[in-house]
Design an enzyme around this catalytic site. Structure first.
Site, PDB file in Angstrom:
ATOM      1  N   HIS A  52       0.841  -1.200   0.000  1.00 38.83           N
ATOM      2  CA  HIS A  52       0.000   0.000   0.000  1.00 38.83           C
ATOM      3  C   HIS A  52       0.874   1.247   0.000  1.00 38.83           C
ATOM      4  O   HIS A  52       1.259   1.753   1.069  1.00 38.83           O
ATOM      5  CB  HIS A  52      -0.897   0.004   1.239  1.00 38.83           C
ATOM      6  CG  HIS A  52      -1.775  -1.210   1.350  1.00 38.83           C
ATOM      7  ND1 HIS A  52      -1.287  -2.451   1.687  1.00 38.83           N
ATOM      8  CD2 HIS A  52      -3.113  -1.364   1.178  1.00 38.83           C
ATOM      9  CE1 HIS A  52      -2.285  -3.324   1.692  1.00 38.83           C
ATOM     10  NE2 HIS A  52      -3.407  -2.694   1.395  1.00 38.83           N
ATOM     11  N   HIS A  92      -1.827  -1.140   7.111  1.00 36.29           N
ATOM     12  CA  HIS A  92      -1.538  -1.358   5.679  1.00 36.29           C
ATOM     13  C   HIS A  92      -0.403  -0.444   5.208  1.00 36.29           C
ATOM     14  O   HIS A  92       0.273  -0.742   4.240  1.00 36.29           O
ATOM     15  CB  HIS A  92      -2.790  -1.152   4.827  1.00 36.29           C
ATOM     16  CG  HIS A  92      -3.383   0.223   4.904  1.00 36.29           C
ATOM     17  ND1 HIS A  92      -4.193   0.630   5.953  1.00 36.29           N
ATOM     18  CD2 HIS A  92      -3.282   1.295   4.082  1.00 36.29           C
ATOM     19  CE1 HIS A  92      -4.561   1.891   5.755  1.00 36.29           C
ATOM     20  NE2 HIS A  92      -4.020   2.319   4.628  1.00 36.29           N
ATOM     21  N   GLY A 140      -3.498  -3.657  11.567  1.00 33.98           N
ATOM     22  CA  GLY A 140      -3.998  -4.051  10.240  1.00 33.98           C
ATOM     23  C   GLY A 140      -5.514  -4.034  10.264  1.00 33.98           C
ATOM     24  O   GLY A 140      -6.137  -3.339   9.459  1.00 33.98           O
ATOM     25  N   PRO A 141      -6.118  -4.776  11.195  1.00 31.77           N
ATOM     26  CA  PRO A 141      -7.567  -4.657  11.360  1.00 31.77           C
ATOM     27  C   PRO A 141      -7.855  -3.236  11.879  1.00 31.77           C
ATOM     28  O   PRO A 141      -7.468  -2.885  12.995  1.00 31.77           O
ATOM     29  CB  PRO A 141      -7.903  -5.735  12.394  1.00 31.77           C
ATOM     30  CG  PRO A 141      -6.725  -6.672  12.365  1.00 31.77           C
ATOM     31  CD  PRO A 141      -5.548  -5.816  12.065  1.00 31.77           C
ATOM     32  N   ILE A 213      -9.493   9.609   1.111  1.00 30.96           N
ATOM     33  CA  ILE A 213      -9.524   8.484   0.153  1.00 30.96           C
ATOM     34  C   ILE A 213      -9.467   7.181   0.933  1.00 30.96           C
ATOM     35  O   ILE A 213      -8.687   7.047   1.878  1.00 30.96           O
ATOM     36  CB  ILE A 213      -8.299   8.529  -0.800  1.00 30.96           C
ATOM     37  CG1 ILE A 213      -8.341   9.741  -1.729  1.00 30.96           C
ATOM     38  CG2 ILE A 213      -8.168   7.240  -1.612  1.00 30.96           C
ATOM     39  CD1 ILE A 213      -9.351   9.657  -2.855  1.00 30.96           C
ATOM     40  N   HIS A 287      -3.943   3.332  -3.242  1.00 34.63           N
ATOM     41  CA  HIS A 287      -4.139   2.876  -1.864  1.00 34.63           C
ATOM     42  C   HIS A 287      -3.447   1.532  -1.627  1.00 34.63           C
ATOM     43  O   HIS A 287      -2.665   1.406  -0.691  1.00 34.63           O
ATOM     44  CB  HIS A 287      -5.628   2.760  -1.526  1.00 34.63           C
ATOM     45  CG  HIS A 287      -5.865   1.890  -0.336  1.00 34.63           C
ATOM     46  ND1 HIS A 287      -5.861   2.381   0.946  1.00 34.63           N
ATOM     47  CD2 HIS A 287      -6.032   0.547  -0.221  1.00 34.63           C
ATOM     48  CE1 HIS A 287      -6.028   1.378   1.791  1.00 34.63           C
ATOM     49  NE2 HIS A 287      -6.140   0.263   1.111  1.00 34.63           N
ATOM     50  N   GLU A 436     -17.515  -2.982  24.708  1.00 33.14           N
ATOM     51  CA  GLU A 436     -16.781  -4.252  24.805  1.00 33.14           C
ATOM     52  C   GLU A 436     -15.580  -4.288  23.864  1.00 33.14           C
ATOM     53  O   GLU A 436     -14.498  -4.770  24.216  1.00 33.14           O
ATOM     54  CB  GLU A 436     -17.706  -5.446  24.487  1.00 33.14           C
ATOM     55  CG  GLU A 436     -18.815  -5.677  25.501  1.00 33.14           C
ATOM     56  CD  GLU A 436     -20.047  -4.816  25.221  1.00 33.14           C
ATOM     57  OE1 GLU A 436     -20.041  -4.039  24.243  1.00 33.14           O
ATOM     58  OE2 GLU A 436     -21.029  -4.926  25.990  1.00 33.14           O
ATOM     59  N   HIS A 486     -22.320 -15.426  32.939  1.00 33.50           N
ATOM     60  CA  HIS A 486     -23.634 -15.709  32.344  1.00 33.50           C
ATOM     61  C   HIS A 486     -23.423 -16.624  31.137  1.00 33.50           C
ATOM     62  O   HIS A 486     -23.764 -16.300  30.012  1.00 33.50           O
ATOM     63  CB  HIS A 486     -24.360 -14.416  31.978  1.00 33.50           C
ATOM     64  CG  HIS A 486     -24.680 -13.577  33.195  1.00 33.50           C
ATOM     65  ND1 HIS A 486     -23.725 -13.150  34.073  1.00 33.50           N
ATOM     66  CD2 HIS A 486     -25.862 -13.104  33.662  1.00 33.50           C
ATOM     67  CE1 HIS A 486     -24.286 -12.455  35.048  1.00 33.50           C
ATOM     68  NE2 HIS A 486     -25.587 -12.417  34.826  1.00 33.50           N
ATOM     69  N   HIS A 498     -29.603 -13.136  25.229  1.00 33.85           N
ATOM     70  CA  HIS A 498     -28.565 -13.097  26.261  1.00 33.85           C
ATOM     71  C   HIS A 498     -28.007 -14.476  26.605  1.00 33.85           C
ATOM     72  O   HIS A 498     -27.188 -14.599  27.508  1.00 33.85           O
ATOM     73  CB  HIS A 498     -29.115 -12.439  27.536  1.00 33.85           C
ATOM     74  CG  HIS A 498     -29.207 -10.947  27.418  1.00 33.85           C
ATOM     75  ND1 HIS A 498     -29.812 -10.338  26.351  1.00 33.85           N
ATOM     76  CD2 HIS A 498     -28.752  -9.957  28.222  1.00 33.85           C
ATOM     77  CE1 HIS A 498     -29.743  -9.019  26.502  1.00 33.85           C
ATOM     78  NE2 HIS A 498     -29.099  -8.763  27.630  1.00 33.85           N
ATOM     79  N   ARG A 544     -23.817 -17.752  35.828  1.00 31.23           N
ATOM     80  CA  ARG A 544     -24.629 -16.783  36.558  1.00 31.23           C
ATOM     81  C   ARG A 544     -25.280 -17.469  37.760  1.00 31.23           C
ATOM     82  O   ARG A 544     -25.383 -16.897  38.848  1.00 31.23           O
ATOM     83  CB  ARG A 544     -25.736 -16.248  35.642  1.00 31.23           C
ATOM     84  CG  ARG A 544     -26.707 -15.362  36.406  1.00 31.23           C
ATOM     85  CD  ARG A 544     -27.985 -15.089  35.625  1.00 31.23           C
ATOM     86  NE  ARG A 544     -28.810 -14.177  36.396  1.00 31.23           N
ATOM     87  CZ  ARG A 544     -30.096 -14.339  36.626  1.00 31.23           C
ATOM     88  NH1 ARG A 544     -30.733 -15.387  36.118  1.00 31.23           N
ATOM     89  NH2 ARG A 544     -30.763 -13.480  37.343  1.00 31.23           N
TER      90      ARG A 544
END
Ligand SMILES: Cc1ncc(C[n+]2csc(CCOP(=O)(O)OP(=O)(O)O)c2C)c(N)n1
Length: 690
Positions: A52, A92, A140-141, A213, A287, A436, A486, A498, A544
């Site tokens: 990239h 990237h 990366g993510p 971009i 890119h 979370e 739980h 849940h 739980r």
């Protein structure tokens, strides 16, 4: 004319070519350094025929200013504890990082850049923690690096509050993160930025590559919000640099960001993707694909660099960039002197700090673990976990964590200890809020920072919300502890939204994650003991509902948990049948064993809190617990049966749950879905009859 330029491109390697450029006075040294970052990046990507180039070309000036003027770092010791942290969240753009690390004297050479993206090279496609000196986290993510940065900044504030004394600032650094539109679009960055703004993490500085971009083209098609206003609303200090090539403006903005003491800073940097490429600048084409041999030459010409030389770095450029080495070494030496003085004045604190950063467990760290007995009455494993955590917190000051707004349910609060807030950084109870995903990313950042053993809780069903961060914790092998309570349909009245079903199975397939689902309070204490000693991520899966505390005078000791599975209760003589269960289903297996005994069926009950731990045991042990010649086996777990066949074999059976749960009291749901002694008993009779 452009094509004509390309004709000159007979590539060779020649470090004197850049010197010529300098001598001729075509470029000043800073521009030449910046353009070298650009040309190294495009050359490496071209050679790999993959990568990239756009972002490195646009961000080269910013990273140059940061690494040579702003960042407190010692390239000769990337692990110096009080260094500033730098994270490239848009992983990237990895060649940007590799280029600047090489130029500023980290342990990388041109050969490493030339083997970008190749097998076993030190320059993998995306930056990987532990793989390349100077890479602080795997990115990366998109969005993950940003959340890691928030965690690192939190860790810095916490350790500074705990250890700094009377002007002796042994922890005194910033966290810088670079991210792009992609990071900003991800919900994760919103969660993490909101938390950072709430906490007022003024040592956190984000450089946002506002190049408008992304892969599909202009961000006009999808991302039109006002990021500055958004971050202002999050309580961030927002600065804008209108020209991403203006080194002085970048320098000033970063200094202003450093001077801010109340809020994290966002430096919104207007850049051009693929800056310098005559045909690709400003285009999404640059890119994620090499510029192409011709365009590489044209770009070098445009940048005033020799078009026909690959991986061209002049001595002057190296000398200029590596001035930072001496500065960094001096800064580190000064820190060591200060730490020595600190150690003399505060020996206990210094020892505690050294223990914290080395992960050393003090003697008798687990001496105060509660000894649960059946007389304590039935206890939910989440409640037992809360008691164990509180006991451990007294001897392990590095345990810092909390919950995503479920502390009362997850039992993750450390009693008598302050909260971690902007006016009490020394606090250890983190309020992650209903975030979370950010919690997962922040925990990773806290651990990566060093000095903290983070834990974080939520309902098991919401582990899905943090899964990408869990995956990265596993990829990096970070010692974080998840408290997932739980853990089954026995949650009851909240209903199927849940009630976890597929969660255990889906967590079990993440490499390196150790999952422990204790059967009772005694196993819960062992689970924590093991989690603290484990290198790598551990997920505790807790009930739980109340569960009987097993009488260890009749059953095997809970210490067997460390082996992943152990014979909890055996038959007299070789068993006809083995019942294997985890967590809340273990006591069902024990009751079924008794009923089967009345039918003269000899049954072994195996408690199997952790597949992963069991798999690590030698075959001899595994075959002792589950002898290959006993094929009548039933596994019982209130979750999706996926995978249990490996332990019960073709002739065995699994009592699990394939569909979703339902809204009703927990015991009723368990009964309806077959999680009963009666069902285990009937299945066992069936198996015996077959
Ligand atoms: C979570 C996640 N989703 C998708 C991708 C694939 N991806 C990599 S870069 C990118 C676009 C990023 O755009 P931007 O941050 O503007 O980077 P630039 O185009 O400026 O290099 C995408 C979608 C990813 N790496 N991570």
């Amino acid at each position: 004319m452009l094509i004509a330029g390309a004709d000159k491109c007979h590539l060779k390697e020649d470090s004197t070519a850049m010197n010529e450029v300098l001598k001729k006075g075509q470029l000043d040294i800073h521009t030449l350094c910046v353009n070298t970052i650009r040309t190294l990046s495009i050359d490496a990507i071209q050679k790999a025929n993959s990568g990239h180039p756009g972002a490195p070309m646009g961000l080269a000036p910013a990273v140059y200013v940061l690494f040579t003027r702003i960042l407190k770092h010692n390239p000769k010791n990337p692990d110096w504890l009080d260094r500033d942290r730098f994270i490239l969240s848009g992983g990237h753009a990895s060649m940007l990082l590799y280029s600047i690390l090489y130029l500023t004297g980290y342990d990388l050479d041109l050969e490493d850049l030339k083997t970008f993206r190749q097998m076993d090279s030190r320059t993998p496609g995306h930056p990987e923690f532990g793989h390349t000196p100077g890479v602080e986290t795997t990115t990366g993510p998109l969005g993950q690096g940003f959340s890691n940065a928030v965690g690192m900044a939190m860790a810095e504030r916490h350790l500074a509050a705990v250890y700094n004394r009377n002007g002796k600032e042994i922890i005194d650094h910033y966290t810088y993160v670079m991210c792009g539109d992609g990071d900003m679009m991800e919900g994760l960055s919103s969660e993490a930025a909101s938390l950072a703004g709430h906490l007022g993490l003024s040592r956190l500085i984000c450089i946002y590559d506002d190049n408008k971009i992304s892969i599909e083209g202009s961000t006009d098609v999808t991302f039109t919000e006002d990021v500055a206003k958004r971050f202002t609303a999050y309580n961030w200090h927002v600065l804008t640099v209108r020209d991403g090539n203006d080194l002085a403006a970048i320098d000033v903005a970063l200094q202003k960001a450093q001077a801010e003491t109340e809020r994290p800073s966002l430096v919104l940097l207007h850049t051009k993707i693929a800056y310098g490429s005559p045909n690709k600048q400003g285009s999404a084409d640059a890119h994620g694909a090499p510029l192409g041999a011709e365009e590489v030459c044209l770009t070098k010409e445009c940048l005033g660099c020799p078009p026909d030389v690959e991986f061209c770095v002049s001595d002057e450029v190296l000398a200029q960039c590596r001035q930072i080495v001496k500065k960094g070494q001096q800064a580190e030496a000064k820190w060591h002197r200060e730490f020595k003085a600190y150690k003399e004045t505060h020996p206990d604190l210094a020892e505690s700090y050294v223990n914290a950063v080395s992960g050393f467990l003090p003697e008798s760290w687990d001496a105060a673990l509660p000894d649960f007995t059946p007389a304590d009455g039935p206890l939910a494993t989440r409640a037992a976990s809360g008691r164990v955590l509180n006991a451990l917190a007294a001897t392990l000051p590095t345990l810092v964590g909390g919950s995503a707004d479920l502390a009362p349910s997850n039992k993750t609060f450390i009693e008598g200890v302050p909260e971690f807030q902007r006016d009490s950084w020394a606090g250890r109870n983190v309020r992650f809020g209903v975030r979370e995903h950010a919690m997962g990313g922040v925990m990773n950042g806290m651990f990566l920072h060093n000095g903290i053993r983070p834990y974080g809780g939520t309902f098991l069903v919401f582990a899905d919300y943090m899964r990408p961060a869990i995956r990265l914790a596993c990829l990096m092998n970070l010692s974080v502890i998840y408290v997932f309570t739980h853990d089954s349909v026995a949650v009851g009245e909240d209903g199927p939204t849940h009630q976890p079903i597929e969660h255990l199975a889906s967590l079990r397939i993440i490499p390196r994650l150790t999952i422990i689902r204790p059967a009772d309070a005694t196993e819960t204490a062992e689970a924590w003991r093991l989690a603290v000693r484990t290198t790598g991520p551990v997920a505790l899966i807790l009930s739980r509902q109340k569960l009987p505390i097993l009488d260890r005078s009749s059953y095997s000791p809970a210490a067997g948990l460390k082996d992943g599975a152990y014979i909890l209760s055996d038959s007299d003589g070789s068993p006809d049948l083995i019942l294997i269960a985890s967590g809340s289903e273990v006591h069902l297996a024990l009751s079924a064993q008794q009923r089967l005994a009345n039918e003269n069926i000899k049954t072994r009950v195996v408690s199997m809190p952790s597949w992963e731990l069991f798999e690590r045991m030698p075959a001899s042990y595994r075959n002792k617990v589950l002898p290959p010649d006993i094929s009548r086996r039933i596994a019982i777990e209130a979750g999706h049966p996926f995978g249990w066949d490996r332990y019960v074999g073709f002739e065995g059976a699994v009592i699990g749950i394939q569909g979703f749960g339902t809204s009703a009291p927990g015991a009723a749901v368990m009964e309806k879905l077959g999680m009963t002694v009666e069902n285990v008993y009937q299945k066992a009779l069936q198996l015996m009859a077959d």
